[in-house]
Write an enzyme that holds these catalytic residues in place. Structure first.
Site, PDB file in Angstrom:
ATOM      1  N   HIS A   1      -1.507  -2.331  -4.060  1.00 25.78           N
ATOM      2  CA  HIS A   1      -0.307  -1.926  -4.388  1.00 25.78           C
ATOM      3  C   HIS A   1       0.848  -2.110  -5.917  1.00 25.78           C
ATOM      4  O   HIS A   1       1.150  -3.447  -5.966  1.00 25.78           O
ATOM      5  CB  HIS A   1       0.386  -2.092  -3.511  1.00 25.78           C
ATOM      6  CG  HIS A   1       1.986  -2.139  -2.870  1.00 25.78           C
ATOM      7  ND1 HIS A   1       2.253  -2.095  -2.313  1.00 25.78           N
ATOM      8  CD2 HIS A   1       2.743  -0.617  -3.894  1.00 25.78           C
ATOM      9  CE1 HIS A   1       3.763  -1.638  -1.971  1.00 25.78           C
ATOM     10  NE2 HIS A   1       3.543  -0.599  -2.868  1.00 25.78           N
TER      11      HIS A   1
ATOM     12  N   THR B   1       5.321  -4.328   2.539  1.00 26.94           N
ATOM     13  CA  THR B   1       5.671  -2.731   3.643  1.00 26.94           C
ATOM     14  C   THR B   1       6.321  -2.949   5.034  1.00 26.94           C
ATOM     15  O   THR B   1       5.156  -2.841   5.836  1.00 26.94           O
ATOM     16  CB  THR B   1       4.803  -1.765   2.988  1.00 26.94           C
ATOM     17  OG1 THR B   1       4.599  -2.300   1.842  1.00 26.94           O
ATOM     18  CG2 THR B   1       5.131  -0.049   3.453  1.00 26.94           C
TER      19      THR B   1
ATOM     20  N   ARG C   1       5.600  -7.203  -8.632  1.00 25.61           N
ATOM     21  CA  ARG C   1       5.643  -8.230  -8.258  1.00 25.61           C
ATOM     22  C   ARG C   1       4.493  -9.450  -8.373  1.00 25.61           C
ATOM     23  O   ARG C   1       3.820 -10.444  -7.905  1.00 25.61           O
ATOM     24  CB  ARG C   1       6.523  -9.177  -7.083  1.00 25.61           C
ATOM     25  CG  ARG C   1       5.457  -8.307  -5.770  1.00 25.61           C
ATOM     26  CD  ARG C   1       6.657  -8.789  -4.527  1.00 25.61           C
ATOM     27  NE  ARG C   1       6.682  -8.203  -4.537  1.00 25.61           N
ATOM     28  CZ  ARG C   1       8.447  -7.097  -2.974  1.00 25.61           C
ATOM     29  NH1 ARG C   1       7.703  -7.728  -2.374  1.00 25.61           N
ATOM     30  NH2 ARG C   1       9.299  -6.593  -3.156  1.00 25.61           N
TER      31      ARG C   1
ATOM     32  N   GLU D   1      -1.834   1.982  -3.743  1.00 30.67           N
ATOM     33  CA  GLU D   1      -0.580   2.299  -3.074  1.00 30.67           C
ATOM     34  C   GLU D   1       0.369   2.312  -4.144  1.00 30.67           C
ATOM     35  O   GLU D   1       0.519   1.564  -4.733  1.00 30.67           O
ATOM     36  CB  GLU D   1      -0.659   0.751  -1.872  1.00 30.67           C
ATOM     37  CG  GLU D   1      -1.298   0.706  -0.944  1.00 30.67           C
ATOM     38  CD  GLU D   1      -1.318  -0.695  -0.488  1.00 30.67           C
ATOM     39  OE1 GLU D   1      -0.089  -1.465  -0.451  1.00 30.67           O
ATOM     40  OE2 GLU D   1      -1.774  -0.992   0.601  1.00 30.67           O
TER      41      GLU D   1
ATOM     42  N   ASN E   1      -7.574  -5.543   0.270  1.00 27.14           N
ATOM     43  CA  ASN E   1      -6.639  -5.236  -0.933  1.00 27.14           C
ATOM     44  C   ASN E   1      -6.195  -6.716  -1.681  1.00 27.14           C
ATOM     45  O   ASN E   1      -6.574  -7.762  -0.412  1.00 27.14           O
ATOM     46  CB  ASN E   1      -5.556  -5.008   0.274  1.00 27.14           C
ATOM     47  CG  ASN E   1      -4.527  -5.241  -0.568  1.00 27.14           C
ATOM     48  OD1 ASN E   1      -3.728  -5.865  -1.124  1.00 27.14           O
ATOM     49  ND2 ASN E   1      -3.342  -4.066  -0.003  1.00 27.14           N
TER      50      ASN E   1
ATOM     51  N   GLU F   1      -2.706   6.331   7.403  1.00 25.41           N
ATOM     52  CA  GLU F   1      -3.046   4.958   7.396  1.00 25.41           C
ATOM     53  C   GLU F   1      -2.449   4.977   8.391  1.00 25.41           C
ATOM     54  O   GLU F   1      -0.629   4.575   8.026  1.00 25.41           O
ATOM     55  CB  GLU F   1      -2.855   4.560   6.429  1.00 25.41           C
ATOM     56  CG  GLU F   1      -2.768   2.390   6.457  1.00 25.41           C
ATOM     57  CD  GLU F   1      -3.706   1.987   5.920  1.00 25.41           C
ATOM     58  OE1 GLU F   1      -4.616   2.931   4.383  1.00 25.41           O
ATOM     59  OE2 GLU F   1      -3.207   1.132   5.692  1.00 25.41           O
TER      60      GLU F   1
ATOM     61  N   HIS G   1      -2.298  -3.539   8.115  1.00 23.42           N
ATOM     62  CA  HIS G   1      -1.634  -4.338   7.778  1.00 23.42           C
ATOM     63  C   HIS G   1      -1.446  -5.252   8.840  1.00 23.42           C
ATOM     64  O   HIS G   1      -0.504  -5.429  10.075  1.00 23.42           O
ATOM     65  CB  HIS G   1       0.083  -3.244   7.674  1.00 23.42           C
ATOM     66  CG  HIS G   1       1.534  -4.628   6.998  1.00 23.42           C
ATOM     67  ND1 HIS G   1       1.534  -5.429   7.122  1.00 23.42           N
ATOM     68  CD2 HIS G   1       1.482  -4.186   5.528  1.00 23.42           C
ATOM     69  CE1 HIS G   1       2.544  -5.976   6.357  1.00 23.42           C
ATOM     70  NE2 HIS G   1       2.828  -4.688   5.292  1.00 23.42           N
TER      71      HIS G   1
ATOM     72  N   ARG H   1       3.133  -2.031  -7.151  1.00 22.16           N
ATOM     73  CA  ARG H   1       5.073  -2.384  -6.448  1.00 22.16           C
ATOM     74  C   ARG H   1       6.183  -1.792  -7.808  1.00 22.16           C
ATOM     75  O   ARG H   1       6.114  -2.228  -9.005  1.00 22.16           O
ATOM     76  CB  ARG H   1       5.528  -3.176  -6.110  1.00 22.16           C
ATOM     77  CG  ARG H   1       4.864  -3.841  -4.707  1.00 22.16           C
ATOM     78  CD  ARG H   1       5.510  -4.690  -4.130  1.00 22.16           C
ATOM     79  NE  ARG H   1       6.513  -4.874  -3.743  1.00 22.16           N
ATOM     80  CZ  ARG H   1       7.138  -4.640  -2.264  1.00 22.16           C
ATOM     81  NH1 ARG H   1       6.134  -4.055  -1.268  1.00 22.16           N
ATOM     82  NH2 ARG H   1       8.401  -4.380  -1.921  1.00 22.16           N
TER      83      ARG H   1
ATOM     84  N   HIS I   1      -2.567 -10.385  -3.668  1.00 19.30           N
ATOM     85  CA  HIS I   1      -2.429 -11.688  -3.059  1.00 19.30           C
ATOM     86  C   HIS I   1      -3.090 -12.357  -3.708  1.00 19.30           C
ATOM     87  O   HIS I   1      -2.443 -13.472  -4.062  1.00 19.30           O
ATOM     88  CB  HIS I   1      -2.163 -11.950  -1.952  1.00 19.30           C
ATOM     89  CG  HIS I   1      -1.227 -10.812  -1.021  1.00 19.30           C
ATOM     90  ND1 HIS I   1       0.670 -11.693  -1.711  1.00 19.30           N
ATOM     91  CD2 HIS I   1      -0.514  -9.951  -0.499  1.00 19.30           C
ATOM     92  CE1 HIS I   1       1.382 -10.445  -1.318  1.00 19.30           C
ATOM     93  NE2 HIS I   1       0.005  -9.312   0.239  1.00 19.30           N
TER      94      HIS I   1
HETATM   95  N1  PXP Z   1      -2.272  -1.353   4.239  1.00 19.07           N
HETATM   96  C1  PXP Z   1      -1.118  -0.494   3.144  1.00 19.07           C
HETATM   97  C2  PXP Z   1      -0.251   0.674   2.730  1.00 19.07           C
HETATM   98  C3  PXP Z   1      -0.385  -1.716   2.667  1.00 19.07           C
HETATM   99  O1  PXP Z   1       0.950  -1.506   2.628  1.00 19.07           O
HETATM  100  C4  PXP Z   1      -0.872  -2.938   2.740  1.00 19.07           C
HETATM  101  C5  PXP Z   1      -0.231  -3.854   2.249  1.00 19.07           C
HETATM  102  O2  PXP Z   1       0.202  -3.518   0.543  1.00 19.07           O
HETATM  103  C6  PXP Z   1      -1.956  -3.698   3.639  1.00 19.07           C
HETATM  104  C7  PXP Z   1      -2.889  -2.313   4.498  1.00 19.07           C
HETATM  105  C8  PXP Z   1      -2.813  -4.481   3.741  1.00 19.07           C
HETATM  106  O3  PXP Z   1      -1.759  -5.413   4.933  1.00 19.07           O
HETATM  107  P1  PXP Z   1      -2.023  -6.774   4.787  1.00 19.07           P
HETATM  108  O4  PXP Z   1      -2.256  -7.552   3.760  1.00 19.07           O
HETATM  109  O5  PXP Z   1      -1.079  -7.351   5.624  1.00 19.07           O
HETATM  110  O6  PXP Z   1      -3.352  -7.226   5.706  1.00 19.07           O
END
Ligand code: PXP
Length: 243
Positions: A45, A103, A51, A72, A9, A153, A192, A47, A12
């Site tokens: 994602h 999330t 952001r 996402e 992901n 998930e 997550h 959003r 960030h």
């Molecule tokens: N899976 C989903 C559905 C999420 O919303 C997120 C965060 O955007 C992640 C995985 C990844 O989480 P993390 O950034 O904490 O590794």
């Protein structure tokens, strides 16, 4: 190959870019590097408040990367239209509140059946593999199944933040949810809050086919580089999965 995929992901990377409003660092460049480091997919994602990931990021990711893209998205008409426009490999439907930092919980697949049902159907008909981001709760798995989503998930946030006995209990919930979901014919993903320290027991759950990991990898990239961070995560996942 262990049969366990890693979705990286890259949200960030965009968070850091947006801190200055310019073009650097570029999340698409991160996605290409992730592919070289052994990622099996890219997750982003978009959003509602934009952001981190922007509409243009999604357009570029859909166009420029070779790995499967997992978008996402909240269960809104706006996001559905964007998903249908770009037709990513996959879409993961997540709950979204403007005020939350991330999330914070799974989507209520049981309580929001009427909202989710047409979205799951429209995405499926467009050839997008749909997953629902849910708490590891058997009722939610049953609801995901009845909605016709092929994938769930499991939210690992609570497990990731817990310690000691509480963590062991939450791991047990993840195990039970994965087994129940697989018995219903669902493909099981999880994610997550996963880090080098907590990924092993989740990666070892045999029904889980994919982990989506972002924040920790982007943070670790500051110290060791994105490629090295992804390679180490991949190695930890593979070691946990090895017979
Ligand atoms: N899976 C989903 C559905 C999420 O919303 C997120 C965060 O955007 C992640 C995985 C990844 O989480 P993390 O950034 O904490 O590794």
């Amino acid at each position: 190959m262990t049969g366990l995929r890693l979705g990286v992901n890259i949200d960030h990377v965009a968070t850091i870019r947006n801190a200055r409003g310019g073009a650097f660092p570029d999340p698409v460049r991160a996605a290409k590097l992730a592919a070289q480091a052994g990622a099996d997919g890219i997750t982003a994602h978009l959003r509602e408040d934009r952001r981190h990931i922007s509409d243009d990021d999604i357009a570029r990711l859909a166009r420029e990367i070779d790995l499967p893209l997992n978008l996402e998205m909240a269960a809104t008409d706006e996001m559905l239209a964007i998903a249908l426009k770009h037709r990513p490999h996959a879409a993961c439907i997540v709950p979204e509140k403007r005020e939350e930092r991330t999330t914070e919980g799974g989507i209520d697949a049981a309580g929001r059946h009427d909202r989710l049902s047409p979205i799951v159907r429209a995405l499926g008909e467009a050839g997008v593999r749909v997953s629902l981001f849910i708490e590891p709760d058997l009722r939610q798995l049953d609801a995901a199944r009845s909605l016709g989503a092929p994938v769930v998930e499991l939210h690992t946030g609570a497990y990731s933040e817990a310690e000691g006995e509480a963590r062991a209990r939450l791991l047990e919930k993840l195990r039970a949810a994965a087994a129940h979901g697989a018995s219903l014919g669902l493909e099981i993903h999880a994610g997550h809050g996963l880090t080098y320290d907590n990924v092993g027991p989740v990666a070892a759950i045999p029904e889980i086919r994919e982990l989506n990991i972002g924040h920790f990898l982007v943070g670790e990239a500051i110290f060791v580089g994105l490629e090295a961070a992804i390679r180490r995560m991949r190695a930890l996942m593979d070691a946990a999965r090895a017979p």
